[in-house]
Design a protein around this motif. Structure first.
Motif, PDB file in Angstrom:
ATOM      1  N   PRO A 139       0.813  -1.134  -0.199  1.00 40.16           N
ATOM      2  CA  PRO A 139       0.019   0.097   0.009  1.00 40.16           C
ATOM      3  C   PRO A 139       0.870   1.246   0.135  1.00 40.16           C
ATOM      4  N   SER A 140       0.291   2.372  -0.225  1.00 37.50           N
ATOM      5  CA  SER A 140       0.905   3.558  -0.162  1.00 37.50           C
ATOM      6  C   SER A 140      -0.217   4.844   0.162  1.00 37.50           C
ATOM      7  N   VAL A 141       0.556   5.708   0.839  1.00 36.28           N
ATOM      8  CA  VAL A 141      -0.559   6.712   1.221  1.00 36.28           C
ATOM      9  C   VAL A 141       0.346   8.267   1.062  1.00 36.28           C
ATOM     10  N   GLU A 142       0.988   8.202  -0.282  1.00 38.68           N
ATOM     11  CA  GLU A 142       1.839   9.519  -0.530  1.00 38.68           C
ATOM     12  C   GLU A 142       0.699  10.533  -0.949  1.00 38.68           C
ATOM     13  N   ARG A 143      -0.219  10.288  -1.495  1.00 36.05           N
ATOM     14  CA  ARG A 143      -1.269  11.239  -1.964  1.00 36.05           C
ATOM     15  C   ARG A 143      -2.292  11.335  -1.036  1.00 36.05           C
ATOM     16  N   VAL A 144      -2.393  12.495  -0.163  1.00 36.35           N
ATOM     17  CA  VAL A 144      -3.148  12.695   0.898  1.00 36.35           C
ATOM     18  C   VAL A 144      -3.946  13.886   0.613  1.00 36.35           C
ATOM     19  N   ARG A 145      -5.266  13.643   0.859  1.00 31.73           N
ATOM     20  CA  ARG A 145      -6.116  14.866   0.899  1.00 31.73           C
ATOM     21  C   ARG A 145      -6.600  15.519   2.121  1.00 31.73           C
ATOM     22  N   ILE A 146      -6.379  16.742   2.279  1.00 35.45           N
ATOM     23  CA  ILE A 146      -6.924  17.108   3.785  1.00 35.45           C
ATOM     24  C   ILE A 146      -8.071  18.039   3.306  1.00 35.45           C
ATOM     25  N   CYS A 147      -9.216  17.922   4.220  1.00 36.21           N
ATOM     26  CA  CYS A 147     -10.553  18.802   3.569  1.00 36.21           C
ATOM     27  C   CYS A 147     -10.900  19.384   5.097  1.00 36.21           C
ATOM     28  N   VAL A 148     -10.836  20.553   5.282  1.00 38.98           N
ATOM     29  CA  VAL A 148     -11.114  21.258   6.404  1.00 38.98           C
ATOM     30  C   VAL A 148     -12.561  22.050   6.284  1.00 38.98           C
ATOM     31  N   PHE A 149     -13.434  21.482   7.097  1.00 36.65           N
ATOM     32  CA  PHE A 149     -14.817  22.048   7.208  1.00 36.65           C
ATOM     33  C   PHE A 149     -14.925  23.199   8.009  1.00 36.65           C
ATOM     34  N   ALA A 150     -15.379  24.252   7.710  1.00 35.41           N
ATOM     35  CA  ALA A 150     -15.762  25.602   8.698  1.00 35.41           C
ATOM     36  C   ALA A 150     -16.992  25.961   8.714  1.00 35.41           C
ATOM     37  N   ALA A 151     -17.226  25.984  10.211  1.00 26.99           N
ATOM     38  CA  ALA A 151     -18.523  26.754  10.400  1.00 26.99           C
ATOM     39  C   ALA A 151     -18.931  27.057  11.617  1.00 26.99           C
ATOM     40  N   ASP A 152     -19.601  28.219  11.766  1.00 29.72           N
ATOM     41  CA  ASP A 152     -19.921  28.675  13.371  1.00 29.72           C
ATOM     42  C   ASP A 152     -21.118  27.910  13.924  1.00 29.72           C
ATOM     43  N   ASN A 153     -21.056  28.055  15.212  1.00 28.87           N
ATOM     44  CA  ASN A 153     -22.046  27.395  15.985  1.00 28.87           C
ATOM     45  C   ASN A 153     -22.983  28.314  16.895  1.00 28.87           C
ATOM     46  N   GLY A 154     -24.293  28.350  16.825  1.00 24.77           N
ATOM     47  CA  GLY A 154     -25.020  29.291  17.363  1.00 24.77           C
ATOM     48  C   GLY A 154     -24.799  29.242  18.978  1.00 24.77           C
ATOM     49  N   VAL A 155     -24.536  28.195  19.271  1.00 16.54           N
ATOM     50  CA  VAL A 155     -24.698  27.814  20.692  1.00 16.54           C
ATOM     51  C   VAL A 155     -23.450  28.784  21.604  1.00 16.54           C
ATOM     52  N   VAL A 156     -22.394  29.262  20.742  1.00 19.29           N
ATOM     53  CA  VAL A 156     -21.390  30.121  21.358  1.00 19.29           C
ATOM     54  C   VAL A 156     -22.074  31.215  22.086  1.00 19.29           C
ATOM     55  N   GLU A 157     -23.144  31.605  21.661  1.00 18.38           N
ATOM     56  CA  GLU A 157     -23.977  32.742  22.424  1.00 18.38           C
ATOM     57  C   GLU A 157     -24.162  32.291  23.875  1.00 18.38           C
ATOM     58  N   GLU A 158     -24.134  31.184  24.530  1.00 18.10           N
ATOM     59  CA  GLU A 158     -24.255  30.678  25.549  1.00 18.10           C
ATOM     60  C   GLU A 158     -22.873  30.997  26.393  1.00 18.10           C
ATOM     61  N   GLY A 159     -21.879  31.306  25.853  1.00 19.59           N
ATOM     62  CA  GLY A 159     -20.614  31.764  26.547  1.00 19.59           C
ATOM     63  C   GLY A 159     -19.899  30.246  26.674  1.00 19.59           C
ATOM     64  N   VAL A 160     -19.905  29.445  25.561  1.00 18.38           N
ATOM     65  CA  VAL A 160     -19.123  28.003  25.794  1.00 18.38           C
ATOM     66  C   VAL A 160     -17.652  28.129  25.491  1.00 18.38           C
ATOM     67  N   SER A 161     -17.194  28.957  24.830  1.00 15.25           N
ATOM     68  CA  SER A 161     -15.892  28.781  24.280  1.00 15.25           C
ATOM     69  C   SER A 161     -14.974  30.071  24.573  1.00 15.25           C
ATOM     70  N   ALA A 162     -13.831  29.849  24.689  1.00 17.08           N
ATOM     71  CA  ALA A 162     -12.698  30.566  25.219  1.00 17.08           C
ATOM     72  C   ALA A 162     -12.548  31.967  24.097  1.00 17.08           C
ATOM     73  N   PHE A 163     -12.999  31.635  22.932  1.00 13.55           N
ATOM     74  CA  PHE A 163     -12.738  32.526  21.727  1.00 13.55           C
ATOM     75  C   PHE A 163     -14.072  32.795  21.273  1.00 13.55           C
ATOM     76  N   PRO A 164     -14.088  34.118  20.616  1.00 15.00           N
ATOM     77  CA  PRO A 164     -15.223  34.777  19.897  1.00 15.00           C
ATOM     78  C   PRO A 164     -15.383  34.039  18.614  1.00 15.00           C
ATOM     79  N   PRO A 165     -16.778  34.019  18.027  1.00 15.06           N
ATOM     80  CA  PRO A 165     -17.094  33.315  16.750  1.00 15.06           C
ATOM     81  C   PRO A 165     -16.216  33.940  15.517  1.00 15.06           C
ATOM     82  N   SER A 166     -16.035  35.481  15.836  1.00 16.11           N
ATOM     83  CA  SER A 166     -15.313  36.119  14.672  1.00 16.11           C
ATOM     84  C   SER A 166     -14.203  35.157  14.191  1.00 16.11           C
ATOM     85  N   VAL A 167     -13.386  34.449  15.135  1.00  7.92           N
ATOM     86  CA  VAL A 167     -12.182  33.598  14.843  1.00  7.92           C
ATOM     87  C   VAL A 167     -12.700  32.865  14.011  1.00  7.92           C
ATOM     88  N   THR A 168     -13.585  32.158  13.891  1.00  6.56           N
ATOM     89  CA  THR A 168     -13.609  30.919  12.680  1.00  6.56           C
ATOM     90  C   THR A 168     -13.321  31.553  11.424  1.00  6.56           C
TER      91      THR A 168
END
Lengths: 353, 353
Positions: A42-71
């Motif tokens: 086998p071989s894994v020379e060809r690697v695809r990384i896919c990053v999915f970005a999205a905000d989460n409305g639940v941050v308005e409850e104050g559950v993160s150390a960072f503000p949503p603008s950081v996304t």
């Protein structure tokens, strides 16, 4: 999985110039990949990384150390090559694709970011469903499409990453619902909450689980969608749903997946609940420092290769493990056999007593 | 170590676009390397792997699953590119040097093997000293010379490997003497003894330790050599001695060392006993499946990066960890800072209660 090819690879491995088993888990990885890819080497020379970005409305409850603008800012940082996953992708010569599923702060168009906006983030899952069923299906489909693009591009390994302030909260809620665990078992500090912050986050997740339980009771069991999809829509995030969709598609199309940490593993749990066969196509990269990861790994039956106390997400833990997979393949494919090397030691001597 | 540069690197790390500590041990590795190399942005692209080969007279006691002829055959396999360490060196684009300190089976000259024969293997340490003091000094000097060649070649990281049937027996004996442990605490299966074989190997090491103890008592304490060197000559092997000499020289010349598994760590223990400052220059790659490794690591205060159940030697565990060091350096050197990326999230929000 191609069991015959797995056996052929094992027969080759037994002939390599080393004591049996001496390469430990690198041997196991090579055999797994051989069975997945249907190749003796086998071989894994060809690697695809896919990053999915999205905000989460639940941050308005104050559950993160960072503000949503950081996304949004971090996606731009990824696009510019400055984020951890960008540096790792470049170092690994891996393809990287950034998919914007919807941020709270609008994102300027960028050639390195695929716009697949569903909404400006999910809704606040503590107060109502995170997504409509249609939004959840869209997110699953975006993940599936990303996996198919990876396959079309010739990827030998798929890594899914995520960026979304608040997504450990959504992931913990999904895992609690699927594993029937209380919030305390799966909620952790995420990007860096202190202990008071973690306690608060636990209360928010507990409230969301209670809301979800009542809503599920109100829905006749056979009138709704499959249970894991209902949990995903109620408590998940666009990124978690897209990862789950990607993992199912990879399995269906026989592309090995290297899981990342906590969020990725929760998405993998959703994928396995939707499509049990998906488990065969998953490799486990690292044990996250996020405390809930251990329980999710246990549910998936996975033992990660690395334990480096990482907890960044983005796919960074999986990317860090790629060289181990590559070295495992190189060793398996390129080492000489006893016969080739003229080494005559493979029959162990018995020790005199 | 360059403590000021370590602090400068830590200040840079605090500004990178990630939650503090989120890259876990990769952050720690980057800071250690910065302090070792005196560079705010360290690098380990140029790696030198030096494999010391030697036979061990103690194999006549039946302590190995493989016959001594395998040492010579495996060096030839390394020279031909077929051994695990050869495959790893090529994959890592690392320089590899093979140094023959003396095999029981004569070795034909080969351009890829440096002939530094001391004797056709050490003597049987169960029955008398493994080496004369002069032979031990020769082996230490060969290690030192190999380290200096690595430095002259511009290496940024030194990996020492070994090949020698019987060398886990010699290493266990050395570790028992230095750590004042019984044979049972440090003797393991090596290349693959069964439990009866391990028991026999323990008895051979116990006998060697008893012989060594009597010989040490017979030598007036201030008339002999430094105690660690006396242990090394009495119970070690040429490869273990050369590794110890190399590690001391690397420390004296400020070249970071990445330790391998059991044998390498025993040599590191000898190096630290000879020259305590050598400990500052050591990084720990992997936890070997050889059971005695844990005790030696504990004595060295080292926590390895990898635990992949490897137990091959040759430097293979250290080589496998090289990509982790390289990725740690790339992340540290190439990630954007919050200011560069325009990410405004570094001041954590306090969570509402």
């Amino acid at each position: 999985l191609d069991a015959a090819m797995g056996r052929a690879a094992a027969a080759r491995q037994a002939q390599l110039t080393k004591p049996p088993g001496a390469l430990g888990r690198l041997e196991e990885v090579a055999l797994r990949l051989a069975a997945m890819q249907g190749r003796e080497r086998p071989s894994v020379e060809r690697v695809r990384i896919c990053v999915f970005a999205a905000d989460n409305g639940v941050v308005e409850e104050g559950v993160s150390a960072f503000p949503p603008s950081v996304t949004m800012q971090m996606v731009m940082n990824m696009a510019a090559g400055g984020a951890a996953i960008s540096v790792l992708a470049l170092a690994l010569e891996a393809d990287i694709e950034l998919v914007n599923l919807g941020t709270a702060t609008p994102m300027s168009p960028h050639p390195a970011v695929r716009d697949a906006t569903i909404a400006p983030g999910s809704a606040n899952l503590a107060r109502g469903p995170a997504m409509t069923d249609a939004q959840c299906d869209q997110a699953l489909a975006q993940g599936r499409a990303a996996a198919l693009r990876a396959i079309d591009a010739g990827a030998e390994l798929f890594i899914g990453g995520e960026m979304g302030i608040g997504n450990t909260t959504a992931s913990a809620a999904v895992a609690c619902a699927l594993l029937e665990q209380p919030a305390a078992a799966l909620v952790g500090p995420g990007t860096g909450l202190d202990s008071a912050g973690v306690k608060h986050k636990q209360r928010v997740v507990a409230r969301a689980l209670e809301r979800h339980r009542r809503a599920a009771q109100a829905t006749p069991p056979d009138a709704g969608r499959p249970a894991p999809a209902a949990v995903l829509a109620s408590l998940g995030g666009f990124d978690v749903a897209a990862l789950a969709g990607a993992y199912v598609a990879c399995a269906q199309r026989r592309l090995p997946v290297l899981l990342d940490g906590f969020i990725s593993s929760v998405a993998a749990l959703v994928a396995v609940r939707l499509c049990p066969g998906a488990a065969d196509w998953m490799l486990f990269s690292h044990a996250s420092a996020e405390p809930g990861h251990a329980l999710v790994l246990q549910a998936l039956g996975g033992v990660p290769l690395l334990d480096l106390e990482m907890r960044l997400g983005e796919g960074s833990g999986a990317a860090t493990a790629v060289p181990l997979l590559r070295l495992a393949c190189r060793l398996h494919g390129d080492m000489a056999t006893f016969a080739e090397a003229g080494v005559k030691g493979q029959a162990p001597l018995s020790a005199p007593q």
